[in-house]
Scaffold this active site. Structure first.
Site, PDB file in Angstrom:
ATOM      1  N   SER A 108     -10.246  -0.905   6.746  1.00  0.00           N
ATOM      2  CA  SER A 108      -9.577  -0.637   5.470  1.00  0.00           C
ATOM      3  C   SER A 108      -8.856  -1.810   4.834  1.00  0.00           C
ATOM      4  O   SER A 108      -8.437  -1.720   3.685  1.00  0.00           O
ATOM      5  CB  SER A 108      -8.589   0.527   5.623  1.00  0.00           C
ATOM      6  OG  SER A 108      -9.280   1.758   5.570  1.00  0.00           O
ATOM      7  N   SER A 118      -9.858   1.540   2.646  1.00  0.00           N
ATOM      8  CA  SER A 118      -8.943   2.360   1.872  1.00  0.00           C
ATOM      9  C   SER A 118      -7.877   1.570   1.125  1.00  0.00           C
ATOM     10  O   SER A 118      -7.271   2.096   0.198  1.00  0.00           O
ATOM     11  CB  SER A 118      -8.235   3.371   2.798  1.00  0.00           C
ATOM     12  OG  SER A 118      -7.399   2.684   3.718  1.00  0.00           O
ATOM     13  N   LYS A 126       0.847  -1.208   0.000  1.00  0.00           N
ATOM     14  CA  LYS A 126       0.000   0.000   0.000  1.00  0.00           C
ATOM     15  C   LYS A 126       0.874   1.247   0.000  1.00  0.00           C
ATOM     16  O   LYS A 126       1.894   1.304   0.697  1.00  0.00           O
ATOM     17  CB  LYS A 126      -0.905  -0.041   1.238  1.00  0.00           C
ATOM     18  CG  LYS A 126      -2.000   1.026   1.291  1.00  0.00           C
ATOM     19  CD  LYS A 126      -2.874   0.846   2.537  1.00  0.00           C
ATOM     20  CE  LYS A 126      -4.039   1.824   2.587  1.00  0.00           C
ATOM     21  NZ  LYS A 126      -4.896   1.595   3.784  1.00  0.00           N
TER      22      LYS A 126
END
Ligand SMILES: [Mg+2]
Ligand SMILES: [Zn+2]
Lengths: 479, 95, 476
Positions: A168, A144, A69
């Site tokens: 997330s 997310s 990420k």
């Protein structure tokens, strides 16, 4: 090529270790797919396999590349946390977790798109454009960690890491039909993770199956002297092997699954079918109570923005990132830099958090939310006295069309209804795909007490075998 | 509920320049969210201790041992306005 | 002008700790290093970095707390203090708020409200005309100092006057210096003092409106600044005007006080518990270790000098509150069998020659040398006057006092020395009138006789011995 991509990370690793596939070949197979992807899942893709250490065929992760990420700082590699305020920022150091993965032999494949500073549940809040769901490109992948979830589901990466603050990892995993584990708070170092809400943020794996999750997680855990809130994991992370659920007591909280939860019909039926499977595997299923869980979302949307408002104060145009000079005064520089660099949702949360901490409101908002947090942790502790795990749908609904919830912040926040209570209590939870609803994946969530990941993954593995979810449509490998 | 004045005050604390339109929208959106959040105010939690950490750890201390600092050119590598070996900023006013 | 009013003064002191590394990262503390050469992701506030508490800074804070008679909190917390400023890389300072590590102490007559740990800000330098950015005036930030461990000490408003504040601050500095936890150098900024000042009609118990006087960087400026502020406030009240609560700056050159316009924007620091740190629990073992590391503090040392060595209270305090003198004194005592009271007096003589701020140990006079000289005086091997000359020579060139006495022929001529009796006899013969008066009991007449002997012996004779011999010889 597509034969390699069809392998799970653990299977690919086995081939590498057996000398049947070279780490270079495996890396290039994924690199080519990642470089050519059309989901906007990556913000950066490696041009070559990193040297030294990473990609070692004998290391625990055996040269299986990993997608990371964006918000994990990676030395010399763009690490922008999905924000324009950090456009092009290349940190001078790597996050502990990133360094651990490299040391375990997993080469960095690329950085994945995300909601800006991890604030969002659809990936539409990225400063670098939304990520598309590989099951239906008109829909969101969740967020997310949407880029990581989409990349794994679409076979652009064998596995990926993300972060979970209020859901997330789990929610995008659910919406993309993969496995996502949010570990116990403190299990993985937060050093080098660009912070959203420090008391909630936790790194974790997003993988095609539970076995991969355990394997990747095993390389992520550990006490880090650079993170005061990290803890030594009390036991090695084991490969999950359990095939039944005999004697496992599953609690179904009315508050998160009943009529007030907003869980849509297709999700509910998949959830109930999974409960039936669990029962068939020997689990005992009973309703349980989490009386304060309905208040978790409100507490979360005080605590997380409050912490974020301070965490994001460092983006001030002085040392790195965007700077917009105005009339030559310091205040104008600050205000314009931050106005230009942050997206609307980030601004909204900074405003919310600043307000909640401001003079005269602290007790009503922040302090009260922390008390709710205490009650939620107590609720879970009480539930775990009678149950091994608490189970819920991961998300109240399946992947929704792009733009469908963008206009109503609170409707968007409801995505996190079932995932927010666990980080508030610091406990681990895993989402596994439980089936499809109208052709879209549904996630099933199991949550356990702190440091119960081995048991949790074992139970998830048993269920996974019984469910037999097929990721092939998303992988898109053709016949 | 949060009014225009409060939005401007909070934006000032947070050093966010907001356009007129953003001020209006922020007032509405934050009010809607706060209306949901304020429901926790109805819970009677007077005697409940607040939780700021979920982990039961104290005294995570570091020995007073020096590490190697960053070379100055690395420290300044991402600076938007490097000046004279440092980070340039518009001069603050008196305060 | 200030008659009829009494000031109420409290101090806030920031002490930079002299640990090896910063409060929350392993960067070395720096003094005069090139800008931004002592930084890392943590003290630059880079995204993703996290603070970790320096164990040594905690010990120093506990030592300070114990030395100030504070209670050490069994559990204290760090908070974030949020505000924007270029010298504050994270947009918040990590400090302690409602649960500081030390509270409720006392030093001398002044109560200590609290003492807490925090991190220092970086250094912001105004570039002026030379460094304009986009046509506007610019400043430059150097993060070397950023993150230096600080202990902030807050007193109760117990200081009676500007001079009292200065004196107390010197006592605090001495105490901290003795602890060895800080360089406590005001000119270098390792000891910084702000004062909260208000005035009220004498005898009143109500508190007046207070102002905050910032960063006076010498002991003299602390006194002058507070004095000026007291005068300013009394002037306002006398003129029927009001004191406005504000932050002020004292300019030592002009002696003027000016307002640091805080822009009508009330500070709202939005303190909340620092989620990146866990609570700090001062365990019994930590407190015991800190106690062990505390050397004898000035007050205790003075008391010991008085009690064990028979020094006067003033002399004991003068030595004990200046550790460099006290250490020298003790080294000299250990080196020779010199008598303590005399030695203390001779250290004052030494200080007169080398200046009040000099460390005697850095002079050319070794503790053993001074002790030997004082021993010779005690044994009447050299008289007071000659010894003063010898001390001056030691200050100039160093050396062994015995050798100097020998070389310069300054040794006392003692009674055993038959020569002295002979000189006395000559003195009596030279001034028979004076001799007769002395014989009749007129004590004053002895002076010229002693003077004669001293001239003849070039001052080497012992005055007491000469008197004794004169009386002996006239008396027959
Ligand atoms: Mg302070
Ligand atoms: Zn540092």
């Amino acid at each position: 090529m597509s034969e390699l991509i069809a392998l799970s990370a653990a299977q690919a690793g086995k081939r590498v270790r057996a000398g049947e596939v070279s780490p270079a070949e495996l890396f290039e197979a994924y690199r080519a797919r990642a470089a050519a992807e059309e989901l906007n899942a990556f913000t950066w893709v490696a041009e070559a396999r990193p040297g030294a250490g990473a990609g070692d065929a004998t290391a625990p992760l055996a040269g299986v590349p990993v997608a990371v990420k964006d918000l994990f700082c990676t030395e010399g590699v763009p690490s922008q946390a999905g924000s324009r305020i950090l456009e092009g920022y290349r940190p001078p150091y790597s996050a502990t977790v990133v360094a651990q993965l490299a040391a375990a032999g997993a080469p960095l494949l690329g950085k994945t798109n995300q909601d800006e500073f991890a604030m969002g549940s659809s990936n539409e809040n990225s400063g670098y454009g939304p990520v598309l769901n590989p099951w239906d490109r008109g829909r969101v992948p969740g967020g997310s960690s949407g880029g990581s979830a989409a990349a794994v589901a679409a076979g652009l990466a064998p596995w990926a890491i993300g972060t979970d603050t209020g859901g997330s990892i789990r929610q995008p995993a659910a919406l993309c039909g993969i496995v996502g584990l949010k570990p116990t708070y403190g299990a993985c170092s937060r050093y080098g993770m660009i912070a959203f809400a420090s008391s909630l943020d936790q790194a974790g794996p997003l993988t095609r199956d539970v076995t991969d999750a355990a394997l990747l997680f095993s390389a992520m855990v550990g006490r880090d002297p650079r993170d005061s809130t990290s803890l030594a994991f009390p036991a090695p992370i084991a490969v999950p092997r359990r095939t039944d659920l005999k004697g496992v007591r599953l609690g179904v909280p009315e508050e998160l699954t009943g009529s007030g939860s907003g869980v849509e019909a297709g999700v509910r039926s998949s959830f109930e079918a999974t409960l039936a499977l669990a029962e068939a595997l020997g689990a005992e299923i009973e309703p349980c109570r989490l009386p304060h869980a309905p208040h978790a979302l409100a507490a979360y949307y005080v605590i997380a923005p409050a912490e974020a408002s301070a965490n994001l104060a460092r983006f001030d145009g002085v040392r790195y990132g965007l700077r917009v000079d105005g009339d030559g005064t310091l205040d104008t520089m600050y205000c314009r830099t931050r106005a230009a660099g942050f997206g609307p949702e980030v601004k909204r949360r900074i405003m919310l958090g600043t307000y909640a901490l401001s003079s005269g409101y602290y007790d009503a908002y922040y302090s009260q939310a922390q008390k709710v947090r205490t009650k939620i942790a107590e609720d879970f502790a009480a539930a775990f006295a009678g149950f091994d795990f608490v189970v819920t749908p991961t998300s109240p609904w399946t992947a929704f069309p792009l733009g469908a919830k963008s206009e109503d912040p609170y409707a968007m926040y409801l995505n996190d209804f079932c995932t927010v209570p666990m980080p508030l209590a610091g406990i681990p939870a895993v989402s596994i795909p439980s089936g499809l609803s109208d052709g879209l994946p549904v996630g099933f969530q199991l949550a356990g007490p702190a440091f119960s990941e081995n048991r949790l993954l074992d139970a998830a593995f048993a269920l996974e075998q019984a469910i037999g979810f097929d990721l092939a449509p998303a992988l898109g490998l053709g016949a | 509920m949060i009014d225009r004045e409060q939005v401007l005050h909070v934006a000032r604390l947070a050093r966010l320049a907001l356009s007129e339109e953003e001020v209006e929208r922020m007032a509405t959106e934050l009010s809607d969210v706060l209306a949901q959040i304020e429901k926790i105010g109805e819970l009677d939690l007077a005697d409940v201790p607040p939780t700021s950490h979920v982990i039961d750890v104290v005294n995570a201390l570091r020995p007073d041992e020096p590490h190697v600092s960053l070379p100055v050119e690395v420290a300044l590598a991402a600076a938007p306005a490097p000046v004279a070996g440092g980070f340039g900023v518009p001069s603050p006013g008196d305060s | 002008m200030t008659v009829g009013y009494e000031p109420v003064i409290g101090l806030e002191i920031h002490v930079q700790l002299s640990t090896r590394t910063k409060m929350f990262c392993g960067c070395r503390l720096s003094f005069g290093a090139a800008p931004n050469t002592h930084t890392c992701p943590v003290c630059l506030g880079l995204p993703g970095s996290l603070p970790v508490i320096n164990e040594r800074a905690v010990q120093s804070a506990i030592m300070i707390g114990l030395a100030l008679g504070c209670e050490i909190a069994p559990r204290s917390l760090f908070h974030r203090k949020n505000y924007f400023y270029p010298d504050l890389p994270k947009g918040y300072q990590i400090s302690q708020y409602d649960v500081p590590i030390c509270s409720d102490g006392r030093l001398g007559d002044v109560r200590i409200h609290r003492a807490h740990l925090e991190e220092d800000a970086a250094k912001l330098t105004h570039l002026g005309e030379s460094g304009r950015i986009h046509g506007a005036e610019a400043s430059v930030v150097d993060f070397n100092r950023g993150g230096t461990p600080l202990v902030e000490i807050v007193t109760e408003p117990d200081l009676p006057s500007a001079e009292g504040a200065r004196e107390w601050l010197i006592l605090l500095r001495t105490t901290l210096r003795t602890l060895g936890v800080s360089d406590v150098d005001m000119s270098q900024g390792s000891l910084r003092c702000d004062a909260n000042v208000s005035v009220r009609p004498a005898g009143s118990t109500a508190l007046g409106t207070k102002t905050e006087l910032k960063n006076m960087n010498s002991f003299k400026f602390v006194k002058d600044g507070i004095e000026a502020e007291i005068e300013r406030q009394v002037g306002l009240l006398e003129a029927g005007r009001e004191v406005v609560p504000e932050t002020l700056h004292y300019d030592p050159r002009s002696g003027r006080i000016s307002s640091l316009r805080s822009k009508e924007e009330a500070h709202d620091y939005r303190y909340f518990p620092e989620p990146d740190l866990v609570p700090l629990e001062a365990t019994a073992a930590m407190i015991a270790a800190a106690r062990e590391a505390i050397p004898e503090l000035p007050a205790a040392r003075a008391e010991r000098y008085e009690r064990e060595l028979g020094l006067s209270a003033d002399k004991a305090w003068e030595l004990a509150t200046r550790p460099e003198r006290a250490d020298y004194f003790e080294a000299a005592l250990a080196a020779d069998s010199a008598e303590a009271v005399a030695l203390a007096n001779w250290i004052s003589q030494l200080v007169e020659r080398i200046g009040p701020d000099a460390d005697p140990a850095a002079s050319r006079v070794t503790p053993a040398g001074l002790a030997a000289l004082v021993g010779m005086v005690g044994a009447r091997q050299v008289n007071q006057n000659a010894a003063r000359d010898v001390l001056s020579m030691l200050v100039e060139d160093g050396g062994d006092p015995r050798a100097i006495v020998e070389r310069e022929g300054l040794g006392a001529i003692s009674a055993e020395d038959s020569g002295l009796a002979e000189v006395v006899a000559r003195a009596l013969a030279a001034d028979p009138a004076a001799a007769a008066k002395v014989r009749e009991g007129n004590d004053k007449a002895i002076g010229p006789l002693v003077g004669f002997v001293m001239r003849e012996t070039k001052g080497r004779a012992d005055g007491g011995e000469v008197r004794r011999l004169i009386l002996e010889q006239v008396g027959g």
